[in-house]
Design an enzyme around this catalytic site. Sequence first.
Site, mmCIF file in Angstrom:
data_model
loop_
_atom_site.group_PDB
_atom_site.id
_atom_site.type_symbol
_atom_site.label_atom_id
_atom_site.label_comp_id
_atom_site.label_asym_id
_atom_site.label_seq_id
_atom_site.Cartn_x
_atom_site.Cartn_y
_atom_site.Cartn_z
ATOM 1 N N GLY A 13 2.806 14.706 -13.944
ATOM 2 C CA GLY A 13 2.493 14.020 -15.115
ATOM 3 C C GLY A 13 1.204 14.066 -15.577
ATOM 4 N N ALA A 14 0.239 14.930 -14.885
ATOM 5 C CA ALA A 14 -1.096 14.648 -14.942
ATOM 6 C C ALA A 14 -1.759 15.171 -16.358
ATOM 7 C CB ALA A 14 -1.764 15.421 -13.844
ATOM 8 N N VAL A 55 9.224 18.787 -12.533
ATOM 9 C CA VAL A 55 9.635 18.187 -11.477
ATOM 10 C C VAL A 55 11.243 17.976 -11.101
ATOM 11 C CG1 VAL A 55 7.389 16.630 -11.479
ATOM 12 C CG2 VAL A 55 9.712 15.721 -12.471
ATOM 13 N N SER A 134 7.983 0.673 -12.821
ATOM 14 C CA SER A 134 7.630 0.001 -14.126
ATOM 15 C C SER A 134 8.061 -1.719 -14.022
ATOM 16 C CB SER A 134 8.426 0.474 -15.182
ATOM 17 O OG SER A 134 8.777 -0.344 -16.256
ATOM 18 N N TYR A 147 16.555 4.481 -18.387
ATOM 19 C CA TYR A 147 14.991 4.015 -17.746
ATOM 20 C C TYR A 147 15.118 2.919 -16.805
ATOM 21 C CZ TYR A 147 10.207 3.611 -17.971
ATOM 22 O OH TYR A 147 8.692 3.586 -17.782
ATOM 23 N N ALA A 149 17.394 1.779 -14.935
ATOM 24 C CA ALA A 149 18.036 2.127 -13.566
ATOM 25 C C ALA A 149 17.326 3.038 -12.781
ATOM 26 C CB ALA A 149 19.598 2.796 -13.933
ATOM 27 N N LYS A 151 14.033 3.160 -12.619
ATOM 28 C CA LYS A 151 13.003 2.669 -12.209
ATOM 29 C C LYS A 151 13.419 1.868 -11.183
ATOM 30 C CE LYS A 151 9.771 4.845 -14.364
ATOM 31 N NZ LYS A 151 8.564 5.393 -13.923
ATOM 32 N N ILE A 180 1.435 -0.048 -20.971
ATOM 33 C CA ILE A 180 0.355 0.470 -20.903
ATOM 34 C C ILE A 180 0.000 1.531 -22.066
ATOM 35 C CG2 ILE A 180 -1.251 2.102 -19.376
ATOM 36 C CD1 ILE A 180 -0.067 -0.447 -18.007
HETATM 37 N N1 LIG Z 1 3.126 3.405 -20.635
HETATM 38 C C1 LIG Z 1 3.830 2.403 -20.197
HETATM 39 O O1 LIG Z 1 3.953 1.459 -20.792
HETATM 40 C C2 LIG Z 1 4.463 2.694 -18.785
HETATM 41 C C3 LIG Z 1 5.053 1.334 -18.406
HETATM 42 C C4 LIG Z 1 5.489 1.417 -17.039
HETATM 43 C C5 LIG Z 1 5.758 2.705 -16.580
HETATM 44 N N2 LIG Z 1 5.309 3.731 -16.955
HETATM 45 C C6 LIG Z 1 5.426 4.895 -16.379
HETATM 46 O O2 LIG Z 1 4.373 5.668 -16.058
HETATM 47 C C7 LIG Z 1 4.612 7.049 -16.027
HETATM 48 C C8 LIG Z 1 3.632 7.629 -16.755
HETATM 49 O O3 LIG Z 1 3.808 7.309 -18.174
HETATM 50 P P1 LIG Z 1 2.810 7.298 -19.281
HETATM 51 O O4 LIG Z 1 2.794 6.145 -19.869
HETATM 52 O O5 LIG Z 1 1.473 7.886 -18.769
HETATM 53 O O6 LIG Z 1 3.583 8.468 -20.244
HETATM 54 P P2 LIG Z 1 3.189 10.047 -20.955
HETATM 55 O O7 LIG Z 1 4.036 10.265 -21.712
HETATM 56 O O8 LIG Z 1 1.706 9.593 -21.552
HETATM 57 O O9 LIG Z 1 2.970 10.851 -19.546
HETATM 58 C C9 LIG Z 1 4.016 11.362 -18.746
HETATM 59 C C10 LIG Z 1 3.697 12.778 -18.569
HETATM 60 O O10 LIG Z 1 4.663 13.178 -17.691
HETATM 61 C C11 LIG Z 1 5.166 14.549 -18.158
HETATM 62 N N3 LIG Z 1 6.396 14.834 -17.861
HETATM 63 C C12 LIG Z 1 7.622 14.245 -18.359
HETATM 64 N N4 LIG Z 1 8.694 14.970 -17.744
HETATM 65 C C13 LIG Z 1 8.308 15.768 -16.796
HETATM 66 C C14 LIG Z 1 8.858 16.871 -15.958
HETATM 67 N N5 LIG Z 1 10.182 17.002 -15.813
HETATM 68 N N6 LIG Z 1 8.218 17.507 -15.232
HETATM 69 C C15 LIG Z 1 6.685 17.600 -15.278
HETATM 70 N N7 LIG Z 1 6.145 16.509 -16.065
HETATM 71 C C16 LIG Z 1 6.954 15.604 -16.605
HETATM 72 C C17 LIG Z 1 4.859 14.567 -19.515
HETATM 73 O O11 LIG Z 1 4.857 15.925 -20.176
HETATM 74 C C18 LIG Z 1 3.547 13.684 -19.731
HETATM 75 O O12 LIG Z 1 2.713 14.465 -19.670
HETATM 76 C C19 LIG Z 1 6.008 7.181 -16.384
HETATM 77 O O13 LIG Z 1 6.761 7.338 -15.013
HETATM 78 C C20 LIG Z 1 6.405 5.964 -17.051
HETATM 79 O O14 LIG Z 1 7.735 5.801 -17.115
HETATM 80 C C21 LIG Z 1 4.614 3.782 -18.172
#
Ligand SMILES: NC(=O)c1ccc[n+]([C@@H]2O[C@H](COP(=O)([O-])OP(=O)(O)OC[C@H]3O[C@@H](n4cnc5c(N)ncnc54)[C@H](O)[C@@H]3O)[C@@H](O)[C@H]2O)c1
Length: 246
Positions: A13-14, A55, A134, A147, A149, A151, A180
């Site tokens: 997810g970089a 992934v 999360s 989501y 479940a 997490k 975030i």
């Molecule tokens: N933003 C928040 O408030 C928050 C809170 C708690 C947890 N999270 C978790 O943090 C992590 C990152 O989230 P974020 O907020 O940076 O979101 P984001 O949408 O900015 O980034 C997520 C990235 O994951 C990639 N991705 C999605 N499905 C994919 C797949 N099948 N294969 C490869 N890449 C894939 C997307 O293309 C994206 O670049 C996630 O697991 C999210 O659930 C986010």
Amino acid sequence: MSKLQRKTALVTGAASGIGRATAQALQAEGARVAGIDRDAFAPDHGLDIALKVDVTDPEQLRAAVAEISDNLGPIVVLANCAGVSPGPFAGHEMPDDVWALTVGVNLTGSFNVCRAVIPGMLAAGGGSIINIGSVMSKVGNPGYVAYVASKAGVLGLTRSLALDYAQMGIRVNTVCPGFIETPMVARSLPDDPFEAQAVLTSIRDMHPVGRLGRPEEIAAAVLWLAADASFVTGSEITVDGGFTAR
Ligand SMILES: NC(=O)c1ccc[n+]([C@@H]2O[C@H](COP(=O)([O-])OP(=O)(O)OC[C@H]3O[C@@H](n4cnc5c(N)ncnc54)[C@H](O)[C@@H]3O)[C@@H](O)[C@H]2O)c1
């Protein structure tokens, strides 16, 4: 010198949000960083390797891990940041494909990447895996049963893998962010700007510190688990501005 100097790290997810900030933070510590994402990377991503990989596809992952290890050396840090949060759907209206996608990326996808990198970590004598959970790993959220479940499952994935490899030098932990400021949250807001502001205010008010978190604040916890937390495994760090404290 940083303990991560010239170590190879893989961040999923970089291309966006927390994954992107984590990759940059690891690079700033001197690590060689490979990123994978389902989406395209920005041309100025600056990573040592950036691959378009889903992934949920174990074959693509195996090939990507081989390519990264061949070019950058064995992967000894994995940050599993890829994730999706479609919704809201009331539980009984949850479409099959949304459930499958959410659990498939957030839980099975995290497992897939762990499984692909662990043999290399074992051969290298150890490593550190950081899964992104999360606050929803710990509390429910109406409309987001898939989501939540997925997490909650990440905590079980983390604990069980931590026990599998505790004596083999691989530590496995979870970082549990509050809300975030990333595209994931922006996408979840209503189109109408006034409604979006109201939702954002209500999200902000869930955090006793009075704001959402920044991706760099999650990356900092990942860095600590990657480099310094030598006696921490099977655990979780909650980085949530007090969200789960009340
Ligand atoms: N933003 C928040 O408030 C928050 C809170 C708690 C947890 N999270 C978790 O943090 C992590 C990152 O989230 P974020 O907020 O940076 O979101 P984001 O949408 O900015 O980034 C997520 C990235 O994951 C990639 N991705 C999605 N499905 C994919 C797949 N099948 N294969 C490869 N890449 C894939 C997307 O293309 C994206 O670049 C996630 O697991 C999210 O659930 C986010």
